[in-house]
Write a protein that holds these residues in place. Structure first.
Motif, PDB file in Angstrom:
ATOM      1  N   ASP A 110       0.829  -1.213   0.000  1.00  0.00           N
ATOM      2  CA  ASP A 110       0.000   0.000   0.000  1.00  0.00           C
ATOM      3  C   ASP A 110       0.862   1.261   0.000  1.00  0.00           C
ATOM      4  OD1 ASP A 110      -2.114  -1.709   0.091  1.00  0.00           O
ATOM      5  OD2 ASP A 110      -2.505  -1.439   2.237  1.00  0.00           O
ATOM      6  N   ALA A 111       2.061   1.111   0.514  1.00  0.00           N
ATOM      7  CA  ALA A 111       2.957   2.269   0.573  1.00  0.00           C
ATOM      8  C   ALA A 111       3.814   2.405  -0.685  1.00  0.00           C
ATOM      9  CB  ALA A 111       3.867   2.142   1.801  1.00  0.00           C
ATOM     10  N   GLY A 112       3.538   1.572  -1.668  1.00  0.00           N
ATOM     11  CA  GLY A 112       4.218   1.752  -2.937  1.00  0.00           C
ATOM     12  C   GLY A 112       5.363   0.786  -3.189  1.00  0.00           C
ATOM     13  N   TYR A 113       5.474  -0.181  -2.352  1.00  0.00           N
ATOM     14  CA  TYR A 113       6.520  -1.189  -2.564  1.00  0.00           C
ATOM     15  C   TYR A 113       5.984  -2.347  -3.408  1.00  0.00           C
ATOM     16  CZ  TYR A 113      10.213   0.353   0.661  1.00  0.00           C
ATOM     17  OH  TYR A 113      11.246   1.028   1.265  1.00  0.00           O
ATOM     18  N   HIS A 114       6.874  -2.935  -4.187  1.00  0.00           N
ATOM     19  CA  HIS A 114       6.592  -4.262  -4.699  1.00  0.00           C
ATOM     20  C   HIS A 114       6.827  -5.234  -3.558  1.00  0.00           C
ATOM     21  CE1 HIS A 114       6.043  -3.296  -8.887  1.00  0.00           C
ATOM     22  NE2 HIS A 114       7.210  -2.675  -8.961  1.00  0.00           N
ATOM     23  N   THR A 115       5.992  -6.262  -3.481  1.00  0.00           N
ATOM     24  CA  THR A 115       6.142  -7.218  -2.380  1.00  0.00           C
ATOM     25  C   THR A 115       6.233  -8.631  -2.948  1.00  0.00           C
ATOM     26  OG1 THR A 115       3.732  -7.255  -2.134  1.00  0.00           O
ATOM     27  CG2 THR A 115       4.957  -5.775  -0.683  1.00  0.00           C
TER      28      THR A 115
ATOM     29  N   ASN B  73      10.044  -6.379 -12.562  1.00  0.00           N
ATOM     30  CA  ASN B  73       9.428  -5.074 -12.254  1.00  0.00           C
ATOM     31  C   ASN B  73      10.431  -3.957 -12.032  1.00  0.00           C
ATOM     32  OD1 ASN B  73       6.715  -5.820 -12.367  1.00  0.00           O
ATOM     33  ND2 ASN B  73       6.800  -6.686 -10.304  1.00  0.00           N
ATOM     34  N   ARG B  74      11.678  -4.245 -12.180  1.00  0.00           N
ATOM     35  CA  ARG B  74      12.644  -3.231 -11.747  1.00  0.00           C
ATOM     36  C   ARG B  74      12.608  -1.970 -12.605  1.00  0.00           C
ATOM     37  NH1 ARG B  74      18.129  -3.099 -13.906  1.00  0.00           N
ATOM     38  NH2 ARG B  74      18.433  -4.752 -15.444  1.00  0.00           N
ATOM     39  N   ALA B  75      12.073  -2.093 -13.800  1.00  0.00           N
ATOM     40  CA  ALA B  75      12.044  -0.926 -14.688  1.00  0.00           C
ATOM     41  C   ALA B  75      11.141   0.180 -14.158  1.00  0.00           C
ATOM     42  CB  ALA B  75      11.582  -1.357 -16.079  1.00  0.00           C
ATOM     43  N   ASP B  76      10.168  -0.174 -13.320  1.00  0.00           N
ATOM     44  CA  ASP B  76       9.226   0.877 -12.869  1.00  0.00           C
ATOM     45  C   ASP B  76       9.790   1.726 -11.732  1.00  0.00           C
ATOM     46  OD1 ASP B  76       8.962  -0.584 -10.540  1.00  0.00           O
ATOM     47  OD2 ASP B  76       6.974  -1.368 -11.027  1.00  0.00           O
TER      48      ASP B  76
ATOM     49  N   THR C 284      15.301 -18.908  -4.925  1.00  0.00           N
ATOM     50  CA  THR C 284      16.185 -17.794  -5.296  1.00  0.00           C
ATOM     51  C   THR C 284      15.950 -17.362  -6.741  1.00  0.00           C
ATOM     52  OG1 THR C 284      17.807 -18.702  -3.739  1.00  0.00           O
ATOM     53  CG2 THR C 284      18.591 -17.023  -5.279  1.00  0.00           C
ATOM     54  N   ASP C 285      15.819 -18.357  -7.611  1.00  0.00           N
ATOM     55  CA  ASP C 285      15.539 -18.038  -9.024  1.00  0.00           C
ATOM     56  C   ASP C 285      14.254 -17.213  -9.142  1.00  0.00           C
ATOM     57  OD1 ASP C 285      17.750 -19.471  -9.775  1.00  0.00           O
ATOM     58  OD2 ASP C 285      16.633 -21.259 -10.393  1.00  0.00           O
ATOM     59  N   LYS C 286      13.257 -17.658  -8.416  1.00  0.00           N
ATOM     60  CA  LYS C 286      11.962 -16.962  -8.495  1.00  0.00           C
ATOM     61  C   LYS C 286      12.101 -15.524  -8.005  1.00  0.00           C
ATOM     62  CE  LYS C 286       9.224 -20.220 -10.043  1.00  0.00           C
ATOM     63  NZ  LYS C 286       8.473 -20.084 -11.310  1.00  0.00           N
ATOM     64  N   MET C 287      12.779 -15.373  -6.889  1.00  0.00           N
ATOM     65  CA  MET C 287      12.908 -14.030  -6.323  1.00  0.00           C
ATOM     66  C   MET C 287      13.656 -13.100  -7.281  1.00  0.00           C
ATOM     67  SD  MET C 287      12.052 -12.047  -3.965  1.00  0.00           S
ATOM     68  CE  MET C 287      11.491 -13.052  -2.587  1.00  0.00           C
ATOM     69  N   ILE C 288      14.722 -13.599  -7.837  1.00  0.00           N
ATOM     70  CA  ILE C 288      15.466 -12.774  -8.798  1.00  0.00           C
ATOM     71  C   ILE C 288      14.565 -12.429  -9.981  1.00  0.00           C
ATOM     72  CG2 ILE C 288      17.389 -12.827 -10.446  1.00  0.00           C
ATOM     73  CD1 ILE C 288      18.977 -14.437  -8.334  1.00  0.00           C
ATOM     74  N   GLY C 289      13.787 -13.407 -10.407  1.00  0.00           N
ATOM     75  CA  GLY C 289      12.872 -13.170 -11.527  1.00  0.00           C
ATOM     76  C   GLY C 289      11.824 -12.110 -11.203  1.00  0.00           C
ATOM     77  N   TYR C 290      11.297 -12.148  -9.997  1.00  0.00           N
ATOM     78  CA  TYR C 290      10.280 -11.151  -9.610  1.00  0.00           C
ATOM     79  C   TYR C 290      10.883  -9.739  -9.618  1.00  0.00           C
ATOM     80  CZ  TYR C 290       7.703 -15.234  -7.808  1.00  0.00           C
ATOM     81  OH  TYR C 290       7.070 -16.436  -7.668  1.00  0.00           O
ATOM     82  N   ILE C 291      12.068  -9.647  -9.022  1.00  0.00           N
ATOM     83  CA  ILE C 291      12.702  -8.321  -8.949  1.00  0.00           C
ATOM     84  C   ILE C 291      13.007  -7.814 -10.354  1.00  0.00           C
ATOM     85  CG2 ILE C 291      14.727  -7.043  -8.123  1.00  0.00           C
ATOM     86  CD1 ILE C 291      14.885  -9.139  -5.807  1.00  0.00           C
ATOM     87  N   GLU C 292      13.522  -8.719 -11.167  1.00  0.00           N
ATOM     88  CA  GLU C 292      13.904  -8.330 -12.522  1.00  0.00           C
ATOM     89  C   GLU C 292      12.679  -7.888 -13.333  1.00  0.00           C
ATOM     90  OE1 GLU C 292      16.761  -7.907 -13.846  1.00  0.00           O
ATOM     91  OE2 GLU C 292      16.215  -7.709 -15.960  1.00  0.00           O
TER      92      GLU C 292
ATOM     93  N   ARG D 248       3.751 -10.998  -5.681  1.00  0.00           N
ATOM     94  CA  ARG D 248       4.234 -12.206  -6.358  1.00  0.00           C
ATOM     95  C   ARG D 248       4.663 -13.194  -5.277  1.00  0.00           C
ATOM     96  NH1 ARG D 248       6.229 -11.654 -11.574  1.00  0.00           N
ATOM     97  NH2 ARG D 248       5.860 -13.904 -11.602  1.00  0.00           N
ATOM     98  N   ASP D 249       4.419 -14.467  -5.532  1.00  0.00           N
ATOM     99  CA  ASP D 249       4.866 -15.447  -4.552  1.00  0.00           C
ATOM    100  C   ASP D 249       5.109 -16.782  -5.207  1.00  0.00           C
ATOM    101  OD1 ASP D 249       1.697 -15.854  -4.439  1.00  0.00           O
ATOM    102  OD2 ASP D 249       2.646 -17.662  -3.626  1.00  0.00           O
ATOM    103  N   PHE D 250       6.040 -17.492  -4.632  1.00  0.00           N
ATOM    104  CA  PHE D 250       6.222 -18.920  -4.894  1.00  0.00           C
ATOM    105  C   PHE D 250       6.417 -19.524  -3.514  1.00  0.00           C
ATOM    106  CE2 PHE D 250       8.288 -22.879  -5.645  1.00  0.00           C
ATOM    107  CZ  PHE D 250       7.765 -23.334  -6.840  1.00  0.00           C
TER     108      PHE D 250
END
Lengths: 599, 325
Positions: free
Chosen positions: A133-138, A218-221, A208-216, A161-163
């Motif tokens: 709600d505060a503007g973070y990706h979670t 959305n990182r452009a925004d 770890t793969d999933k987490m890196i994928g999630y960050i990657e 996003r979750d795995f």
């Protein structure tokens, strides 16, 4: 103030979609002032396992975080998994947030009682929800263990996003779980229940793969992210790739007593514990390792070899995540919080679940967990845990382990590194800290605040204290000497205020009565001062009573300890080398007095 | 000329009998024989072989009549011990063949029948591990043992003291020194978990023979013989395993007073089944037959083999006693 209202209004539709109607206050700040957050949670990771906490286990990536950040040597969690996780993500005491007991252990008198739902209940909001709600990706990857129903899973509790492995444990290789009634683990990915796992799945790597994928993705925004790496490791069963199993061959044949001493020595040298710290008494039912036969030492040592490999594997994958963040330029603007969720596991969980011959669970285990040969340990369908002897090593120098409220059950390692940390790099802090502090700390860092209402009701209060000032070096501890913490789990209870700790545990791990320890001089809880300090006992019992009242604690009428006293040998003080008969060395007479027999 | 041909035929018949002898006298050991055990461990293998051949298996020369029949029933009893030397495994073994062998062949219309019984030439084998796990000196080492890639150097030498009759060509003893140098390889494929173990085992070796100068009044010479054994073994259960076996022999041309046979090129395949009966006793049973034997002059041979190996070590025995208490 105007902007706050606007953002609050903007956040409302988002909250409504997730079933919450909390009012979130958010300070709009430039991106550069809002750090990313990475929480790395080790499941059953011991206090002394990481190299930077005295362990011989090779953890260069965690050690590097510690070197750049701060280690904390007075950090507390619950004595068990899901209660800790619930406080991490809600900031609320377990007896109010739904995890008053683990769902697997709920007592008859706790069934149906608010606070004992066995999942994170809807009276609390969550850290990821507020950060979102505060503007973070979670993002979340790893073990959840706080409910399986659609309204209880990570996607429903604030993760974008979750795995997630919803169970408390399971195979690291596949969906195999432990009992006839629960043969398969349940996983979710982005709010959907998984029918199968990805190809080449291995828990720590895939998370770890999933987490890196999630960050990657959305990182452009440009929005900051909250990444919850909730590792399944090093919880048993010790499943790990073959190349990670033989990194410590023979190293632990020297036995747990020696390894504990070595770890303590390093901890003293590092300044993690004061000089003169004693090791806690070896549990009375654990043999003196030096008396064991070589084959026994080897087999027992091999379990610890696997555990060490598992921890190193987590460290390796953590290194991958760190490298990725460095590569994308986000490392320096990321807060890392690394800790274990409770004491190391000394109980034979598998034996508890499997039960005795003739039961469905026993048959299931014989078929599904059939890889019992030591050379198969680590493979799918093998089940290895290292037992109480090595759990005590992992919890050096403390007494006992997971599930108990002695220091070995609740006192854990903590590393914090990141832009909010202004304390000297590599320093050690002795602030009195609790896992529930993380929520208010991160809300403050993110510019969010705890809502006044959740689902139209006032939420339970946060029990934590923000670390922001302490991390900035403006204070030594988030708590004063008058602040206290209290615990209740499985009927055991404890309260700590300042240096004093009062603890009540079922026999035989406890005495069935209050015991009092001064942790400033007796970190290993060897010297019960209850009879010498009745006033201190009285004042701490009063705090305990207040805790019970404030948090609606219901002591369970059935507990897992009921049969312990009968199952375990009688408890006597442990004195190595007693009786001397069993450890006497060969007498060697003076060479100049040796003679051949006379004719 | 007739005498020459007769002499040649006689020589060929003799060769047909004699060159087969090293085959069974130097009994092949079963797959998994070169796995390592606890230093100080001792074993007694007993290997039974029943062999039939319609021609000289080592010399399938085209002019050899194809009606030669050799039957051998041989037991080889041995003793082996593993010792540590410079932190690696040294294996000492002695193998003593015994049994009976008989043969019939017809050369130029004349039938030749011979048989022999008794003890063959004992063979001493010295093996030293060059690549692979260090010597297994205690039970923890044994529990940790995995061959991964293991290579030994072995030297066999047979002592010419077995039963020998210089009036006949078919004997159990060879009346000459012979032996081999080899390099058994055990290559672990995949995990070393009982029930799932797989190995590729290769055993290249070269046999060397001295001359037998008292061979029915003549001199028998044999060229070095290259021998390659290969076994692909796989556990079926924790105690039960199977192996696909193949063996190839090349060279080993024999000559009798200058009359030469041909070099060998014999390929045989077979299977072996093994079962670990208990901590001390293991059993194998196998069958092998030649495959490149379709031409009339090709050697045809088949052999059944059953082996029992009883192994012991004081430490293991002690542990077993403790288990029973």
């Amino acid at each position: 103030m105007k902007s706050t209202h606007i953002l609050t209004a903007l956040s409302l539709p988002l909250c409504a979609t997730t079933g919450f109607s909390q009012a979130v206050e958010m300070k709009q700040e430039p991106k550069s002032q809002r750090p990313n957050i990475v929480i790395i949670l080790g499941d059953d990771l011991g206090y002394s396992d990481l190299g930077c906490f005295g362990g011989e286990i090779k953890t260069p990536n965690f050690d590097a975080l510690a070197k750049e950040g701060v280690r904390f040597n007075q950090f507390y969690t619950s004595a068990s998994s899901s209660p800790t996780r619930s406080m991490l993500l809600s900031g609320v005491d377990t007896h109010l947030n739904g995890m008053g007991n683990m769902s697997e252990m709920t007592a008859p008198n706790q069934m149906g009682v608010p606070g004992y739902e066995g999942y994170l209940n809807n009276r609390v909001t969550t850290l990821p929800q507020l950060l979102k709600d505060a503007g973070y990706h979670t993002y979340m990857a790893g073990k959840w263990h706080m409910g399986k129903q659609p309204d209880q899973i990570p996607a429903a509790r604030g993760f974008e996003r979750d795995f997630a492995l919803l169970d408390g444990a399971g195979s690291y290789w596949d969906m195999m779980n432990f009992s006839a009634n629960t043969p398969k683990s349940t996983f979710t990915e982005d709010g959907r229940y998984l029918k199968s796992l990805p190809k080449n799945y291995y828990a720590t790597k895939t998370y770890t793969d999933k987490m890196i994928g999630y960050i990657e993705a959305n990182r452009a925004d440009g929005k900051p992210f909250f990444a919850y790496m909730s590792h399944q490791a090093p919880h048993d069963p010790y499943h790990l790739p073959r190349e990670w199993r033989n990194r410590h061959v023979g190293e632990y044949d020297k036995g747990w007593d020696v390894v504990r001493q070595e770890r303590l020595q390093r901890q003293i040298e590092m300044g993690l514990v004061p000089k003169g710290t004693e090791l806690a008494e070896r549990m009375w039912f654990i043999p003196q390792a030096s008396l064991l036969a070589p084959a026994t030492k080897m087999i027992m040592g091999k379990k610890m070899e696997l555990y060490a490999g598992l921890v190193e594997n987590v460290d390796y994958h953590t290194g991958r995540l760190i490298d990725y963040l460095k590569k994308i330029g986000e490392y320096d603007n990321t807060i890392f919080i690394v800790f274990g969720d409770n004491g190391a596991e000394g109980t034979d969980l598998f034996a508890q679940i499997v039960g005795s011959a003739g039961t469905a669970n026993y048959l299931f285990a014989a078929i599904a967990w059939s890889q019992t040969h030591p050379n198969a340990w680590g493979d799918p369908q093998s089940y290895v845990g290292y037992g109480p002897m090595w759990a005590q090593v992992s919890m050096t120098p403390f007494s006992q382990y997971k599930g108990n409220l002695a220091e070995g059950g609740i006192h854990n390692c903590l590393i914090v590194k990141g832009p909010v940390v202004k304390r000297p790099a590599g320093s050690i802090n002795g602030g009195f800290m609790h896992v529930a502090d993380i929520m208010p700390t991160l809300l403050e860092v993110a510019g969010a605040s705890y809502p006044k209402t959740v689902n139209g009701q006032e939420p339970p209060p946060l029990i934590g204290k923000s670390w922001v000032k302490m991390l900035a070096g403006e204070e030594e501890s988030p708590r004063s000497g008058q602040d206290y913490m209290a615990w209740e789990i499985f009927g055991n209870r404890a309260v700590r205020q300042g240096d004093w700790k009062l603890i009540w545990q079922y026999k035989p791990f406890g005495t069935g009565d209050w015991q009092l320890f001064n942790l400033a001089t007796d970190l290993s809880e060897r010297h019960d001062l209850a009879t010498q300090q009745p006033e201190k006992v009285k004042s701490l019992v009063a705090l305990w009573d207040k805790y019970v009242q404030d948090n609606k604690v219901i002591l369970p009428d059935r507990v897992i300890w009921e049969q312990q006293e009968k199952r375990l040998p009688d408890r006597y003080p442990v004195v190595d080398g007693f009786p001397p008969l069993i450890s006497q060395k060969q007498f060697i007479p003076p060479a100049n007095m040796m003679a051949d027999p006379k004719p | 000329m007739n005498n020459k041909i007769k002499s040649l035929h006689l020589g060929i018949a003799i060769l047909a009998f004699t060159i087969i002898c090293p085959m069974f006298a130097s009994a092949q050991v079963p797959p998994r024989f070169y796995w390592k055990s606890l230093a100080g461990g001792q074993a007694v293998p007993v290997i039974f072989q029943s062999l039939n051949a319609n021609a000289n298996p080592l010399d399938p020369s085209s002019f050899i009549p194809s009606d030669a029949q050799v039957e051998a029933n041989v037991a080889t009893v041995g003793y082996a011990i593993m010792l540590p030397m410079f932190d690696r495994t040294l294996t000492l073994a002695i193998l003593e063949p015994m049994g009976r062998v008989s043969g019939t062949t017809t050369i130029a219309g004349k039938s030749y029948n011979e048989d022999a019984t008794g003890f063959g030439d004992p063979t001493l084998e010295v093996g030293y591990n060059l690549i692979g796990p260090k010597a297994i000196k205690n039970i923890p080492d044994m529990l940790r043992y995995e061959p991964k890639f293991s290579l030994d150097l072995i030297v066999d030498i047979a002592f010419p003291i077995g039963e020998y009759d210089n009036d006949q060509s078919l004997n159990l003893g060879q009346n000459r020194w012979y032996g081999r140098v080899g390099a058994p390889i055990v290559w672990q494929i995949g995990p070393w978990v009982p029930g799932r173990r797989t190995t590729l085992e290769l055993f290249p070796s070269v046999w060397f023979y001295s001359d037998n100068t008292d061979f029915v009044g003549q001199t028998l010479s044999t060229d070095p013989l290259f021998h390659l054994e290969a076994h692909l073994t796989r556990d079926i259960t924790e105690h039960f395993w199977a192996s696909f076996d193949t063996t190839w022999k090349a060279g080993g041309k024999a000559s009798l007073d200058g009359v030469e046979g041909s070099s060998l090129n014999t390929l045989a395949v077979g299977i072996t089944l093994g079962y670990q009966i208990n901590d001390n006793l293991s059993l194998t049973a196998g069958y092998m037959t030649t495959v490149n034997d379709s031409d009339p002059g090709d050697m045809q041979m088949d052999a059944f083999r059953i082996s029992f190996t009883y192994g012991w070590h004081p430490m293991v025995q002690g542990m077993n006693r403790l288990k029973s208490e």
